[in-house]
Design a protein around this motif. Structure first.
Motif, PDB file in Angstrom:
ATOM      1  N   LYS A 104     119.543  39.405  10.624  1.00 51.11           N
ATOM      2  CA  LYS A 104     119.013  38.115  11.069  1.00 51.11           C
ATOM      3  C   LYS A 104     120.056  37.363  11.887  1.00 51.11           C
ATOM      4  O   LYS A 104     119.747  36.768  12.917  1.00 51.11           O
ATOM      5  N   HIS A 137     119.999  36.208  15.915  1.00 56.97           N
ATOM      6  CA  HIS A 137     120.303  34.835  16.308  1.00 56.97           C
ATOM      7  C   HIS A 137     121.351  34.807  17.424  1.00 56.97           C
ATOM      8  O   HIS A 137     121.215  34.094  18.412  1.00 56.97           O
ATOM      9  N   ARG A 177     120.015  36.077  20.863  1.00 52.92           N
ATOM     10  CA  ARG A 177     119.176  35.116  21.576  1.00 52.92           C
ATOM     11  C   ARG A 177     119.991  33.971  22.165  1.00 52.92           C
ATOM     12  O   ARG A 177     119.575  33.363  23.137  1.00 52.92           O
TER      13      ARG A 177
END
Length: 83
Positions: free
Chosen positions: A38, A42, A45
């Protein structure tokens, strides 16, 4: 492991035997891997300096010898342990 041994009233067994008796597995490793993935999404992006450092795509001259292992490479290598 001590709390599972206590619940099952087992004194001396290996950790794997205790987990088999309790019909459970090691969940800490899978939790850590899920959170790492995860975090990686993050960072990808965001496209900031962290992205450049994580992927290892920093401009400059390549050093001699074996390439250093990047964070992304280490995530790909550890995927075999998830299953």
């Amino acid at each position: 492991m001590w709390f599972i041994r206590r619940i099952l009233k087992v004194s001396w067994k290996t950790n794997d035997e205790v987990l088999d008796m309790a019909n459970t597995g090691r969940s800490l490793y899978s939790t850590i891997r899920r959170r790492q993935m995860k975090f990686t999404g993050h960072i990808y992006r965001a496209r900031g300096i962290e992205h450049l450092a994580m992927t290892g795509k920093i401009n400059g001259k390549k050093s001699r010898g074996r390439q250093r292992t990047t964070y992304v490479d280490s995530l790909n290598d550890d995927d075999s342990f998830l299953s």
